[in-house]
Write a protein that holds these residues in place. Structure first.
Motif, PDB file in Angstrom:
ATOM      1  N   ASP A   1       0.847  -1.189   0.000  1.00  0.00           N
ATOM      2  CA  ASP A   1       0.000   0.000   0.000  1.00  0.00           C
ATOM      3  C   ASP A   1       0.888   1.245   0.000  1.00  0.00           C
ATOM      4  OD1 ASP A   1      -2.363  -1.471   0.106  1.00  0.00           O
ATOM      5  OD2 ASP A   1      -3.261  -0.056   1.524  1.00  0.00           O
ATOM      6  N   VAL A   2       0.704   2.070  -1.015  1.00  0.00           N
ATOM      7  CA  VAL A   2       1.409   3.349  -1.098  1.00  0.00           C
ATOM      8  C   VAL A   2       0.367   4.438  -0.905  1.00  0.00           C
ATOM      9  CG1 VAL A   2       2.823   4.860  -2.519  1.00  0.00           C
ATOM     10  CG2 VAL A   2       3.110   2.378  -2.669  1.00  0.00           C
ATOM     11  N   ARG A   3       0.470   5.153   0.206  1.00  0.00           N
ATOM     12  CA  ARG A   3      -0.535   6.160   0.552  1.00  0.00           C
ATOM     13  C   ARG A   3       0.097   7.543   0.598  1.00  0.00           C
ATOM     14  NH1 ARG A   3      -3.295   2.695   5.539  1.00  0.00           N
ATOM     15  NH2 ARG A   3      -3.710   0.812   4.295  1.00  0.00           N
ATOM     16  N   GLY A   4       0.809   7.861  -0.452  1.00  0.00           N
ATOM     17  CA  GLY A   4       1.486   9.144  -0.531  1.00  0.00           C
ATOM     18  C   GLY A   4       2.485   9.102  -1.669  1.00  0.00           C
TER      19      GLY A   4
ATOM     20  N   VAL B   1       7.923   9.353   1.512  1.00  0.00           N
ATOM     21  CA  VAL B   1       8.930   8.362   1.919  1.00  0.00           C
ATOM     22  C   VAL B   1       9.975   8.242   0.825  1.00  0.00           C
ATOM     23  CG1 VAL B   1       9.357   5.949   2.525  1.00  0.00           C
ATOM     24  CG2 VAL B   1       7.268   7.081   3.315  1.00  0.00           C
ATOM     25  N   SER B   2      11.251   8.276   1.225  1.00  0.00           N
ATOM     26  CA  SER B   2      12.366   8.144   0.280  1.00  0.00           C
ATOM     27  C   SER B   2      13.245   6.975   0.710  1.00  0.00           C
ATOM     28  CB  SER B   2      13.185   9.430   0.244  1.00  0.00           C
ATOM     29  OG  SER B   2      14.299   9.294  -0.604  1.00  0.00           O
ATOM     30  N   ILE B   3      13.502   6.064  -0.227  1.00  0.00           N
ATOM     31  CA  ILE B   3      14.303   4.875   0.054  1.00  0.00           C
ATOM     32  C   ILE B   3      15.468   4.832  -0.932  1.00  0.00           C
ATOM     33  CG2 ILE B   3      14.289   2.366   0.223  1.00  0.00           C
ATOM     34  CD1 ILE B   3      11.269   2.519   0.694  1.00  0.00           C
ATOM     35  N   ALA B   4      16.686   4.780  -0.431  1.00  0.00           N
ATOM     36  CA  ALA B   4      17.877   4.775  -1.278  1.00  0.00           C
ATOM     37  C   ALA B   4      18.182   3.359  -1.780  1.00  0.00           C
ATOM     38  CB  ALA B   4      19.062   5.360  -0.512  1.00  0.00           C
TER      39      ALA B   4
ATOM     40  N   ILE C   1       5.844   2.631   7.200  1.00  0.00           N
ATOM     41  CA  ILE C   1       6.862   3.685   7.114  1.00  0.00           C
ATOM     42  C   ILE C   1       6.174   4.967   6.677  1.00  0.00           C
ATOM     43  CG2 ILE C   1       9.008   4.407   6.004  1.00  0.00           C
ATOM     44  CD1 ILE C   1       9.678   1.429   5.681  1.00  0.00           C
ATOM     45  N   GLU C   2       6.320   6.003   7.500  1.00  0.00           N
ATOM     46  CA  GLU C   2       5.585   7.249   7.278  1.00  0.00           C
ATOM     47  C   GLU C   2       6.539   8.438   7.293  1.00  0.00           C
ATOM     48  OE1 GLU C   2       1.943   9.835   9.344  1.00  0.00           O
ATOM     49  OE2 GLU C   2       2.433   7.813  10.057  1.00  0.00           O
ATOM     50  N   ASN C   3       6.515   9.232   6.215  1.00  0.00           N
ATOM     51  CA  ASN C   3       7.282  10.477   6.148  1.00  0.00           C
ATOM     52  C   ASN C   3       8.713  10.295   6.642  1.00  0.00           C
ATOM     53  OD1 ASN C   3       5.140  12.163   5.138  1.00  0.00           O
ATOM     54  ND2 ASN C   3       4.243  12.142   7.172  1.00  0.00           N
TER      55      ASN C   3
ATOM     56  N   GLU D   1       8.170   6.570  11.861  1.00  0.00           N
ATOM     57  CA  GLU D   1       7.371   7.777  11.705  1.00  0.00           C
ATOM     58  C   GLU D   1       8.301   8.996  11.753  1.00  0.00           C
ATOM     59  OE1 GLU D   1       3.648   7.257  14.423  1.00  0.00           O
ATOM     60  OE2 GLU D   1       5.329   6.214  15.356  1.00  0.00           O
ATOM     61  N   GLN D   2       8.398   9.719  10.655  1.00  0.00           N
ATOM     62  CA  GLN D   2       9.239  10.921  10.582  1.00  0.00           C
ATOM     63  C   GLN D   2      10.643  10.624  11.088  1.00  0.00           C
ATOM     64  OE1 GLN D   2       7.252  14.491  12.135  1.00  0.00           O
ATOM     65  NE2 GLN D   2       5.286  13.440  11.900  1.00  0.00           N
TER      66      GLN D   2
END
Length: 408
Positions: A213-216, A236-239, A250-252, A268-269
């Motif tokens: 689920d991608v909610r953003g 969310v940014s994943i390298a 995983i949120e923000n 979260e953040q």
């Protein structure tokens, strides 16, 4: 471009969902049809504009589709978004003569031959504002619904010799309405399928593309692995080379290259540098910042904390409002006592410190570089560099101790 949103029933609820000062809210006090709704907004529309008319219950229409529609419209051309449906029930039918669009007939007003048409109106169109200002006042409510149909302007455009051209979405799901819970669920699944396909094309391996689920906004690097039932919320940014285990939320957050997020962890953040190791069953609350190769293990909760390079918080621990240096080891069961019932205070732990298991660090407190805290200690005053601090009750061993017995 200016954005005008026409609202009526439940207007305040709609306004509460959009926090954009540039939106012009237009009240349609009486719900007298789509033509009437557009007419309420026209006084605020510049007459030289091309007006794009869209609907709030069609959430998945692509920006590229709308751009193509606007680009197809001009002073002598009305552009209409149409779609072919196997079951067109409920939609207005596109009536053509040869290849030319001549009119749109609503379901309740259609003849048997028109009901057989499978090309339908989505309701989305682009049209010159000058033409709308001329046509809308002439609409009639003499139809089965007793409403002012926006679709009647198609026949008006044809009568004036305007071109009426059709554009099509890439998929019928783009223009599917969200009017029932069943439709909402179907649209959500389609959207998630699109997100899964995008992620795999961009460099992610998904254990099961149907269980993400991608909610953003989720941006990724290369060679990412995402296991089942992961949820991504907000930005969310994943390298590169990150592995995420099952059932994570995983949120923000930002996750650095080579990091591993084990099963059932919540971020979260949080901000993770390269090669961090998280979980399983870890919770990183807002303000958790981890340097390279930091580790937060199982049943650990962090909040508003900086954890230095290579430091480890491995088990059953709460760390809040803290600054932790490099190479620190924090033993199982340690807590930073950061709240006195009224105020939050900070714990500082220097590079190379060792915190024994089951320690309580009562903030505000500072632990020096390479200091050692004995297991089971309650520390409420500062510890200098290189010092050993032990603060616990003295052990007593009592010979011939008799255990209490139950009273009969």
């Amino acid at each position: 471009a200016a954005v005008h949103v026409v609202i009526g029933h439940g207007a305040e609820q709609v306004k509460a969902t959009i926090n954009d000062p540039d939106v012009n809210w237009v009240i349609q006090a009486e719900q007298l049809g789509t033509g009437h709704a557009v007419a309420q907004a026209m006084p605020a529309v510049k007459p030289e504009s091309i007006v794009l008319i869209a609907y709030g219950d069609v959430p998945l229409v692509a920006p590229e589709t709308l751009s193509a529609l606007v680009n197809a419209a001009n002073a002598t051309t009305l552009a209409l978004l149409t779609v072919q449906l196997d079951d067109p029930t409920g939609y207005g039918r596109i009536v053509r003569v040869g290849e030319e669009i001549r009119a749109i007939v609503e379901q309740k007003d259609a003849s048997p031959s028109q009901l057989a048409i499978t090309e339908v109106n989505t309701g989305i169109l682009a049209v010159p504002a000058l033409k709308l200002n001329n046509w809308l006042p002439t609409l009639s409510a003499e139809n089965a619904q007793g409403e002012y149909y926006l679709t009647d302007i198609i026949a008006m455009a044809v009568k004036e010799g305007m071109h009426v051209v059709a554009q099509n979405p890439q998929s019928a799901m783009e223009v599917e309405g969200a009017n029932t819970r069943l439709q909402v669920a179907g649209l959500e699944r389609f959207y998630q399928q699109q997100q899964a396909q995008r992620l795999m094309l961009e460099g992610a391996t998904l254990a099961d593309p149907s269980r993400i689920d991608v909610r953003g906004k989720l941006t990724i690097g290369q060679d990412i692995f995402i296991d089942i039932n992961c949820v991504f919320i907000g930005d969310v940014s994943i390298a590169d080379d990150v592995s995420i285990g099952p059932n994570c939320v995983i949120e923000n957050s930002t996750i650095g290259a080579g990091s591993v997020i084990k099963a059932n962890s919540i971020l979260e953040q949080a901000t993770l540098a390269e090669q961090c190791d998280i979980g399983p069953f870890a919770r990183l609350r807002p303000g958790s910042v981890l340097a390279k190769k930091a580790k937060v293990g199982n049943f650990v909760e962090t909040k508003k904390v900086n954890i230095g390079e290579g430091s480890k918080v491995n088990h059953l621990t709460y760390i809040g409002d803290s600054n932790i240096g490099k190479g620190v080891n924090i033993g199982a069961g340690t807590i930073t006592c950061n709240y006195d019932g009224a105020n939050k205070s900070t714990t500082t732990i220097g590079d190379g410190a060792f915190i024994g298991s089951n320690s309580s660090l009562v903030a505000p407190v500072s632990i020096g570089k390479n200091a050692t805290i004995g297991a089971g200690s309650t520390i409420n005053s500062n510890v200098a560099d290189e010092q050993l601090s032990v603060a616990r009750g003295k052990q007593r061993n009592i010979d011939n101790w008799k255990r209490p017995t139950k009273k009969i």
